[in-house]
Design a protein around this motif. Structure first.
Motif, PDB file in Angstrom:
ATOM      1  N   VAL A 109       9.350 -23.594 -25.667  1.00 27.53           N
ATOM      2  CA  VAL A 109       8.656 -23.113 -24.474  1.00 27.53           C
ATOM      3  C   VAL A 109       8.191 -21.699 -24.828  1.00 27.53           C
ATOM      4  N   THR A 110       6.862 -21.500 -24.892  1.00 27.52           N
ATOM      5  CA  THR A 110       6.325 -20.243 -25.400  1.00 27.52           C
ATOM      6  C   THR A 110       5.321 -19.636 -24.432  1.00 27.52           C
ATOM      7  N   PRO A 111       5.678 -18.515 -23.789  1.00 30.69           N
ATOM      8  CA  PRO A 111       4.707 -17.826 -22.934  1.00 30.69           C
ATOM      9  C   PRO A 111       3.541 -17.306 -23.785  1.00 30.69           C
ATOM     10  N   SER A 112       2.356 -17.315 -23.215  1.00 30.80           N
ATOM     11  CA  SER A 112       1.178 -16.820 -23.922  1.00 30.80           C
ATOM     12  C   SER A 112       1.250 -15.302 -24.055  1.00 30.80           C
ATOM     13  N   GLN A 113       0.889 -14.800 -25.215  1.00 30.12           N
ATOM     14  CA  GLN A 113       0.825 -13.354 -25.442  1.00 30.12           C
ATOM     15  C   GLN A 113      -0.418 -12.742 -24.784  1.00 30.12           C
ATOM     16  N   SER A 114      -1.507 -13.489 -24.745  1.00 32.48           N
ATOM     17  CA  SER A 114      -2.768 -12.948 -24.256  1.00 32.48           C
ATOM     18  C   SER A 114      -3.093 -13.318 -22.810  1.00 32.48           C
ATOM     19  N   ARG A 115      -2.469 -14.378 -22.293  1.00 33.89           N
ATOM     20  CA  ARG A 115      -2.739 -14.829 -20.932  1.00 33.89           C
ATOM     21  C   ARG A 115      -1.407 -15.058 -20.228  1.00 33.89           C
ATOM     22  N   PRO A 116      -0.919 -14.063 -19.501  1.00 36.73           N
ATOM     23  CA  PRO A 116       0.428 -14.131 -18.927  1.00 36.73           C
ATOM     24  C   PRO A 116       0.613 -15.181 -17.835  1.00 36.73           C
ATOM     25  N   ASP A 117      -0.465 -15.824 -17.398  1.00 35.52           N
ATOM     26  CA  ASP A 117      -0.346 -16.853 -16.354  1.00 35.52           C
ATOM     27  C   ASP A 117      -0.036 -18.237 -16.908  1.00 35.52           C
ATOM     28  N   ARG A 118       0.122 -18.345 -18.245  1.00 28.65           N
ATOM     29  CA  ARG A 118       0.329 -19.663 -18.845  1.00 28.65           C
ATOM     30  C   ARG A 118       1.134 -19.572 -20.138  1.00 28.65           C
ATOM     31  N   GLY A 119       1.399 -20.733 -20.699  1.00 30.71           N
ATOM     32  CA  GLY A 119       2.091 -20.800 -21.980  1.00 30.71           C
ATOM     33  C   GLY A 119       2.063 -22.219 -22.492  1.00 30.71           C
ATOM     34  N   THR A 120       2.797 -22.472 -23.559  1.00 28.12           N
ATOM     35  CA  THR A 120       2.804 -23.809 -24.147  1.00 28.12           C
ATOM     36  C   THR A 120       4.213 -24.390 -24.178  1.00 28.12           C
ATOM     37  N   VAL A 121       4.243 -25.703 -24.136  1.00 29.90           N
ATOM     38  CA  VAL A 121       5.476 -26.471 -24.260  1.00 29.90           C
ATOM     39  C   VAL A 121       5.269 -27.458 -25.398  1.00 29.90           C
ATOM     40  N   LYS A 122       6.193 -27.457 -26.348  1.00 33.60           N
ATOM     41  CA  LYS A 122       6.149 -28.419 -27.449  1.00 33.60           C
ATOM     42  C   LYS A 122       7.244 -29.443 -27.210  1.00 33.60           C
ATOM     43  N   THR A 123       6.864 -30.728 -27.257  1.00 34.07           N
ATOM     44  CA  THR A 123       7.830 -31.802 -27.074  1.00 34.07           C
ATOM     45  C   THR A 123       7.827 -32.723 -28.291  1.00 34.07           C
ATOM     46  N   LYS A 124       8.914 -33.442 -28.439  1.00 43.90           N
ATOM     47  CA  LYS A 124       9.006 -34.517 -29.437  1.00 43.90           C
ATOM     48  C   LYS A 124       9.229 -35.802 -28.664  1.00 43.90           C
ATOM     49  N   THR A 125       8.563 -36.853 -29.081  1.00 42.41           N
ATOM     50  CA  THR A 125       8.690 -38.165 -28.442  1.00 42.41           C
ATOM     51  C   THR A 125       9.163 -39.182 -29.464  1.00 42.41           C
ATOM     52  N   TRP A 126      10.157 -39.966 -29.061  1.00 41.50           N
ATOM     53  CA  TRP A 126      10.667 -41.083 -29.847  1.00 41.50           C
ATOM     54  C   TRP A 126      10.443 -42.346 -29.024  1.00 41.50           C
ATOM     55  N   VAL A 127       9.854 -43.366 -29.614  1.00 42.87           N
ATOM     56  CA  VAL A 127       9.613 -44.632 -28.920  1.00 42.87           C
ATOM     57  C   VAL A 127      10.409 -45.718 -29.636  1.00 42.87           C
ATOM     58  N   ARG A 128      11.235 -46.426 -28.866  1.00 45.57           N
ATOM     59  CA  ARG A 128      12.085 -47.485 -29.419  1.00 45.57           C
ATOM     60  C   ARG A 128      11.773 -48.811 -28.744  1.00 45.57           C
ATOM     61  N   ASN A 129      11.997 -49.889 -29.487  1.00 48.71           N
ATOM     62  CA  ASN A 129      11.833 -51.222 -28.905  1.00 48.71           C
ATOM     63  C   ASN A 129      13.142 -51.672 -28.261  1.00 48.71           C
ATOM     64  N   GLN A 130      13.148 -52.883 -27.750  1.00 51.30           N
ATOM     65  CA  GLN A 130      14.305 -53.424 -27.031  1.00 51.30           C
ATOM     66  C   GLN A 130      15.549 -53.551 -27.912  1.00 51.30           C
ATOM     67  N   ASP A 131      15.378 -53.537 -29.217  1.00 51.27           N
ATOM     68  CA  ASP A 131      16.512 -53.620 -30.141  1.00 51.27           C
ATOM     69  C   ASP A 131      17.007 -52.242 -30.570  1.00 51.27           C
ATOM     70  N   GLY A 132      16.362 -51.210 -30.050  1.00 45.49           N
ATOM     71  CA  GLY A 132      16.735 -49.848 -30.424  1.00 45.49           C
ATOM     72  C   GLY A 132      16.057 -49.343 -31.680  1.00 45.49           C
ATOM     73  N   ASP A 133      15.149 -50.152 -32.237  1.00 47.33           N
ATOM     74  CA  ASP A 133      14.433 -49.741 -33.446  1.00 47.33           C
ATOM     75  C   ASP A 133      13.354 -48.722 -33.096  1.00 47.33           C
ATOM     76  N   LEU A 134      13.279 -47.672 -33.871  1.00 50.68           N
ATOM     77  CA  LEU A 134      12.270 -46.643 -33.690  1.00 50.68           C
ATOM     78  C   LEU A 134      10.923 -47.193 -34.151  1.00 50.68           C
ATOM     79  N   VAL A 135       9.920 -47.191 -33.262  1.00 51.47           N
ATOM     80  CA  VAL A 135       8.606 -47.737 -33.613  1.00 51.47           C
ATOM     81  C   VAL A 135       7.531 -46.664 -33.734  1.00 51.47           C
TER      82      VAL A 135
END
Length: 152
Positions: A109-135
């Motif tokens: 979670v990173t506030p913007s240095q140049s625009r104090p009204d906003r910032g960025t959020v970095k996420t990681k996504t993992w998607v698994r099937n019904q067997d728990g396998d990472l797809v």
């Protein structure tokens, strides 16, 4: 879900989306329009190919994961702007009838240095099937307002 802003978020926060099932009909319909390769549109040809049957286009899977993300509205109605998708990996084929579940975690979670009204959020996504396998996995960078007073 209540509206959530940059100031409300913390690294390590995670959530799991609702499971969704990929059907043969939608695999073929998506592929006919956007990725018309034999392993996505022709069950007979796909059976003879390297995957031994029909599989979903990776772009189809990514679009369904995005749809689930929007429907879940984890950040409520807070306006977000997608800035990038990084390290997108399709790890296993998704077949007709597979039920997928996406889990997401906030990496930064990173506030913007140049625009104090906003910032960025970095996420990681993992998607698994019904067997728990990472797809599929990927990282996503989004811009969010800092708080409810911000107008982006």
């Amino acid at each position: 879900m209540a509206d959530r802003y940059l100031d409300d978020l913390a690294v390590g926060e995670s959530w799991e989306g609702a499971p969704f099932t990929i059907t043969e009909a939608e695999i073929i319909a998506f592929a006919q329009q956007f990725d018309p390769q034999p392993m996505h549109i022709d069950a007979a040809a796909a059976a003879e190919g390297r995957f031994g049957g029909l599989i979903a286009s990776g772009w189809h899977v990514a679009s369904r994961v995005m749809r689930e993300y929007v429907d879940a509205a984890y950040f409520g109605a807070t306006p977000m702007l997608g800035l990038s998708i990084d390290d997108l990996r399709w790890l296993r084929p998704v077949r007709p009838g597979d039920t997928l579940t996406a889990r997401r975690e906030i990496l930064a979670v990173t506030p913007s240095q140049s625009r104090p009204d906003r910032g960025t959020v970095k996420t990681k996504t993992w998607v698994r099937n019904q067997d728990g396998d990472l797809v599929m996995t990927f990282e996503n960078l989004m811009q969010l307002p800092k708080d409810a007073s911000a107008r982006l």
